[in-house]
Design an enzyme around this catalytic site. Sequence first.
Site, short mmCIF file in Angstrom:
data_model
loop_
_atom_site.label_atom_id
_atom_site.label_comp_id
_atom_site.label_asym_id
_atom_site.label_seq_id
_atom_site.Cartn_x
_atom_site.Cartn_y
_atom_site.Cartn_z
N CYS A 2 -32.76 38.80 26.95
CA CYS A 2 -33.28 39.66 28.00
C CYS A 2 -34.51 39.21 28.36
CB CYS A 2 -33.13 41.16 27.76
SG CYS A 2 -31.70 41.94 27.08
N ARG A 27 -33.85 31.68 29.28
CA ARG A 27 -33.74 32.42 28.07
C ARG A 27 -32.30 32.99 27.74
NH1 ARG A 27 -38.84 35.30 26.25
NH2 ARG A 27 -37.65 36.89 25.60
N TRP A 91 -28.93 40.29 28.62
CA TRP A 91 -28.08 39.56 27.82
C TRP A 91 -27.18 40.43 27.09
CZ3 TRP A 91 -27.58 38.48 22.28
CH2 TRP A 91 -26.80 37.35 22.24
N ASN A 117 -35.73 45.33 26.57
CA ASN A 117 -34.92 44.14 25.86
C ASN A 117 -35.18 44.81 24.49
OD1 ASN A 117 -35.37 42.51 28.07
ND2 ASN A 117 -37.20 41.31 27.11
N GLY A 118 -34.20 44.45 23.67
CA GLY A 118 -34.04 44.89 22.27
C GLY A 118 -32.61 45.76 22.13
N GLU A 502 -27.19 19.26 13.05
CA GLU A 502 -28.00 19.41 14.01
C GLU A 502 -27.01 18.89 15.22
OE1 GLU A 502 -30.07 21.44 15.35
OE2 GLU A 502 -31.00 20.48 17.15
N LYS A 506 -25.69 20.90 18.57
CA LYS A 506 -25.93 20.63 20.12
C LYS A 506 -24.74 20.73 20.70
CE LYS A 506 -29.21 21.54 20.18
NZ LYS A 506 -30.14 21.81 19.36
N GLU A 509 -22.90 23.90 21.20
CA GLU A 509 -23.70 24.88 21.99
C GLU A 509 -23.64 24.62 23.57
OE1 GLU A 509 -27.93 24.38 20.62
OE2 GLU A 509 -27.77 26.48 20.67
N HIS A 525 -13.55 16.50 0.26
CA HIS A 525 -12.89 17.72 -0.32
C HIS A 525 -12.48 18.67 0.72
CE1 HIS A 525 -15.10 16.51 -3.92
NE2 HIS A 525 -15.98 16.04 -3.12
N LYS A 624 -32.48 31.82 24.75
CA LYS A 624 -33.15 30.88 24.18
C LYS A 624 -33.76 31.60 22.94
CE LYS A 624 -35.81 27.33 23.92
NZ LYS A 624 -35.14 26.13 23.25
O1 M6R Z 1 -36.99 30.14 18.43
P1 M6R Z 1 -36.35 29.83 16.99
O2 M6R Z 1 -36.47 28.38 16.67
O3 M6R Z 1 -36.78 30.87 15.98
O4 M6R Z 1 -34.81 29.87 17.17
C1 M6R Z 1 -33.68 29.83 16.35
C2 M6R Z 1 -32.41 29.54 16.95
O5 M6R Z 1 -31.95 30.55 17.73
C3 M6R Z 1 -32.41 28.35 17.76
O6 M6R Z 1 -32.87 27.05 16.96
C4 M6R Z 1 -30.82 28.10 18.42
O7 M6R Z 1 -30.20 27.86 17.34
C5 M6R Z 1 -31.08 27.17 19.50
N1 M6R Z 1 -30.03 27.57 20.41
C6 M6R Z 1 -30.80 25.69 19.12
O8 M6R Z 1 -30.42 24.79 20.00
#
Ligand code: M6R
Length: 629
Positions: A2, A27, A91, A117-118, A502, A506, A509, A525, A624
């Site tokens: 948010c 975000r 969000w 937010n929260g 990673e 990516k 996501e 395995h 974000k």
């Molecule tokens: O801001 P941060 O690095 O603490 O965020 C951690 C994760 O939320 C962040 O890396 C998330 O996995 C991203 N969407 C990755 O692309």
Amino acid sequence: MCGIVGYIGNREATPILLSGLKRLEYRGYDSAGLALLEDLPRAVSTNGHSSSLINSTRLVIEKCKGKVTDLETLSARSPHHSTIGIGHTRWATHGIPSDTNSHPHTDQQERLAIIHNGIVENYSHIKDRLLARGHTFRSETDTEVLAHLIGEFYAEKQNLTEAVRLALNEVVGAYGIAVVAADSPNEIVCARKGSPLVIGVGNDNDYFIASDAAAIIAHTRQVIYLSDNEMATVSRSGIKTRTISNIEITKQVEVVEMELEAIEKGGFDHFMLKEIHEQPQTITDAMRGRVIEEEGNIVLGGLQNHLDALRQAKRLIITACGTSFHAGLIGKYMIEQYARVPVEIEYASEFRYRNPIVNDDDVMFGISQSGETADTLAAMREGKRKGALALGIVNVVGSTIARESDGGVYIHAGPEIGVASTKAFTSQLTVLSLLTIMLGRMRHLSVVDGRSMIRELLEVPEKAQSILDDTESKIEEMAQIFKDAANFLYLGRGYNYPVALEGALKLKEISYIHAEGYPAAEMKHGPIALIDENMPVVVVAPQDDVYEKVLSNIQEVRARKGHVIAIATEGDEQIKKLAEQVIFIPQTLPLFTPILSVIPLQLLSYYIATARGCNVDQPRNLAKSVTVE
Ligand code: M6R
């Protein structure tokens, strides 16, 4: 996650709020809304015959599911003139994304509006109490319950600041909030606990409120950061700050260094692509002023007060989430190999709740791009509470983790707007490389070895640039071949096992293709059962200590008709015979390989996602910065 924007001053509020919300789109959100206090001249009869005009204020709410542009269209249909207002991007946590669940929410009397937010964790308890008192609720949100609670106190105290304060004393959970009320038309009350809030001080008796300075730096760079359990009453004549236990406090005005161009796309189609291309520069920036090549050593300013603790540490603990966790995992491999200190790494969300063993001589590193991730922050606090020295590796300057840590290192990647983290990852790896050399030099690493590692590291930005120059168009073509795959497997070993994790993260996501990352040898395995002629398998296979082993894993995939896409070292002729597609990266030391090998994987995800028509900068359901647990 948010976003909050607020404005009070002498200018038209709506465009300021909408442009601020647009700056917060990165975000991640699913709906947007505004609350404005509109002055309405109203005729009142003075003596039964004549009448005069007085001003009364009306609370106007505009909100909808969808994008800020949808809100803009809605708002343009019947423009309202106002010089005070609040805006929000939501969000969803409690209740589906819908017009009704969008913020702002109002109290029972519809006198006041709140954005939040929260999460109010005890909202159902408060809601039951209010229901028993005759309140009715329109939405499924925890925020509306908070609005009604503030409304109860407001009816009693007739003072908005006091009403907000008393309500917050009943709240369990996290909040960044801003509240306006029709009969208090000259103030916005805001508060924070666990969710960031910054107040911008303008030049012309105008003030701004935001959950992220990016929303307001077009107007001012002078800001006040609220800390947890603090609140502010912002009016045209100034800001009054206090704690929510009602102790008046004085806050420092700080200057935000962020440049406006840094949060714009600069000619690229998406922020994500811009950020991928920034990496040669951001890797350089992460090293700037920190390398003493002659001494084969590193100086990290934010750790200078903790050198003894780092030298004596029996163990390091790294905690993080998502991409930052993957960087931490590579950090563990680096530090254990070169500094010979045991490193434990754990997802912050697990660490915070499982009663971990923490010793006084442990040093903990929290890695976070945003510096606001709720789980990482809570894990750091838990480590600190148990006696560890808590250090941050953070991108966002002035963020909560940065401020609460005992010390730390900024990665200096600049604002990362794309929800999928790219440049922050390679900057985190660069800082972890520096840390490795520094810790190594405190222990067993010779000056000669330190120097040669530094020389290699200094060449990494140029090598990153050559990957971008030489591989992007090929990867774009490859994306057309693989864009319709339903699943992907990513394999790597040693330093490149976390890179496989990673790469898979990516892809899922931003393209919504199911992808799994595995240590290459683990494939036999279990995951090997999935391999057939429909399965693309990305293998990160640079020429390092485990290269021959990875080649065997590639053979195992080929034997089952899987399609191998290899990331390999320039000049590797052998791999060309085994893999269907090969992307070459320059040679470097194995510990620095991930900084390079991840770049083709970022590009592959980007081009597959755009080929599938996905919104790469704001992928569905993602935020974000994840400020709720
Ligand atoms: O801001 P941060 O690095 O603490 O965020 C951690 C994760 O939320 C962040 O890396 C998330 O996995 C991203 N969407 C990755 O692309």
